[in-house]
Design a protein around this motif. Structure first.
Motif, PDB file in Angstrom:
ATOM      1  N   VAL A  24      -7.247  -1.652  -0.487  1.00 44.18           N
ATOM      2  CA  VAL A  24      -6.522  -0.897   0.542  1.00 44.18           C
ATOM      3  C   VAL A  24      -5.532   0.066  -0.104  1.00 44.18           C
ATOM      4  CG1 VAL A  24      -4.873  -1.110   2.459  1.00 44.18           C
ATOM      5  CG2 VAL A  24      -6.867  -2.637   2.338  1.00 44.18           C
ATOM      6  N   LYS A  25      -4.832  -0.395  -1.130  1.00 45.41           N
ATOM      7  CA  LYS A  25      -3.865   0.459  -1.838  1.00 45.41           C
ATOM      8  C   LYS A  25      -4.577   1.614  -2.529  1.00 45.41           C
ATOM      9  CE  LYS A  25       0.179   1.401  -3.927  1.00 45.41           C
ATOM     10  NZ  LYS A  25       0.027   2.770  -4.409  1.00 45.41           N
ATOM     11  N   ALA A  26      -5.694   1.347  -3.178  1.00 43.64           N
ATOM     12  CA  ALA A  26      -6.460   2.415  -3.848  1.00 43.64           C
ATOM     13  C   ALA A  26      -6.951   3.439  -2.827  1.00 43.64           C
ATOM     14  CB  ALA A  26      -7.637   1.816  -4.617  1.00 43.64           C
ATOM     15  N   PHE A  27      -7.391   2.978  -1.667  1.00 44.39           N
ATOM     16  CA  PHE A  27      -7.843   3.905  -0.628  1.00 44.39           C
ATOM     17  C   PHE A  27      -6.669   4.729  -0.109  1.00 44.39           C
ATOM     18  CE2 PHE A  27      -9.120   5.217   3.621  1.00 44.39           C
ATOM     19  CZ  PHE A  27     -10.412   5.676   3.394  1.00 44.39           C
ATOM     20  N   ASP A  33      -2.921   8.269   2.725  1.00 41.87           N
ATOM     21  CA  ASP A  33      -2.602   7.629   4.008  1.00 41.87           C
ATOM     22  C   ASP A  33      -1.855   6.337   3.703  1.00 41.87           C
ATOM     23  OD1 ASP A  33      -2.456   6.340   6.439  1.00 41.87           O
ATOM     24  OD2 ASP A  33      -4.581   6.524   6.917  1.00 41.87           O
ATOM     25  N   TRP A  34      -0.536   6.470   3.593  1.00 39.01           N
ATOM     26  CA  TRP A  34       0.312   5.344   3.204  1.00 39.01           C
ATOM     27  C   TRP A  34       1.051   4.738   4.394  1.00 39.01           C
ATOM     28  CZ3 TRP A  34       1.001   9.912  -0.050  1.00 39.01           C
ATOM     29  CH2 TRP A  34       0.288   9.835  -1.249  1.00 39.01           C
ATOM     30  N   GLN A  35       0.415   4.682   5.539  1.00 40.47           N
ATOM     31  CA  GLN A  35       1.082   4.093   6.711  1.00 40.47           C
ATOM     32  C   GLN A  35       1.494   2.647   6.420  1.00 40.47           C
ATOM     33  OE1 GLN A  35      -0.133   4.744  10.871  1.00 40.47           O
ATOM     34  NE2 GLN A  35      -2.004   5.583   9.934  1.00 40.47           N
ATOM     35  N   HIS A  55      -7.549   0.379   6.468  1.00 40.69           N
ATOM     36  CA  HIS A  55      -7.803   1.664   7.105  1.00 40.69           C
ATOM     37  C   HIS A  55      -9.179   1.621   7.775  1.00 40.69           C
ATOM     38  CE1 HIS A  55      -5.130   2.459   3.692  1.00 40.69           C
ATOM     39  NE2 HIS A  55      -4.705   3.544   4.328  1.00 40.69           N
ATOM     40  N   GLY A  56      -9.275   2.170   8.971  1.00 40.30           N
ATOM     41  CA  GLY A  56     -10.577   2.269   9.622  1.00 40.30           C
ATOM     42  C   GLY A  56     -11.557   3.064   8.789  1.00 40.30           C
ATOM     43  N   PHE A  57     -11.065   4.139   8.168  1.00 43.47           N
ATOM     44  CA  PHE A  57     -11.947   4.960   7.341  1.00 43.47           C
ATOM     45  C   PHE A  57     -12.363   4.251   6.053  1.00 43.47           C
ATOM     46  CE2 PHE A  57     -10.421   9.081   9.455  1.00 43.47           C
ATOM     47  CZ  PHE A  57     -11.517   9.101  10.310  1.00 43.47           C
TER      48      PHE A  57
END
Length: 150
Positions: A24-27, A33-35, A55-57
């Motif tokens: 998730v962090k790499a994405f 996208d750091w929400q 992330h959904g993406f």
């Protein structure tokens, strides 16, 4: 012929993929996208999701790796590229640390029209990404891949 083999292909599942904190962090870093709902456990625990979510993406992007497993062993495939989507719905969030897998069914195969340059097939997939232990999927999609014939 590859088109006929694809049309008669039974529904198939990929292996499980873990959407852990590192992924998730790499994405997040790759997409900027750091929400907080994805990365800040304390913040996310107070959100509607009750914890951090992928992330959904990110979930959607896993279709590529999942499809490689499903198409493994098909003779006559030189390569395959993403051609687009007719429909995508993000049904349920995926909590960070959960595992997902894809379920793929062939919805149709388009071949070049008479007089059109050949060497490709457009494969329409009905895809559902399952979350391990959950009844509702993470996403459902109608995905089109262009397969180049060897």
């Amino acid at each position: 012929m590859l088109a006929d083999e694809l049309r008669s292909m039974a529904p198939a599942e990929s292996e499980w993929f873990k959407l852990d904190t590192a992924r998730v962090k790499a994405f997040a870093d790759a997409t900027e996208d750091w929400q907080d709902i994805h990365l800040d456990a304390e913040f996310a625990s107070r959100s509607a999701f009750g914890g951090t979510i992928s992330h959904g993406f990110l979930t959607l992007s896993m279709l590529s790796a999942m499809s490689y497993q499903v198409m493994k062993g098909l003779a006559g495939v030189a390569s395959s590229v993403n051609y687009g989507f007719d429909r995508i719905r993000f049904v349920s969030p995926v909590r960070v640390g959960r595992r997902v897998r894809g379920r793929f069914s062939i919805a149709g195969v388009d071949e070049p029209e008479e007089g059109e340059e050949g060497g490709w097939l457009d494969v329409h997939w009905d895809v559902e990404v399952e979350i391990e232990g959950e009844t509702r999927p993470a996403l459902v999609a109608n995905w089109i891949t262009r397969v180049y014939v060897a």
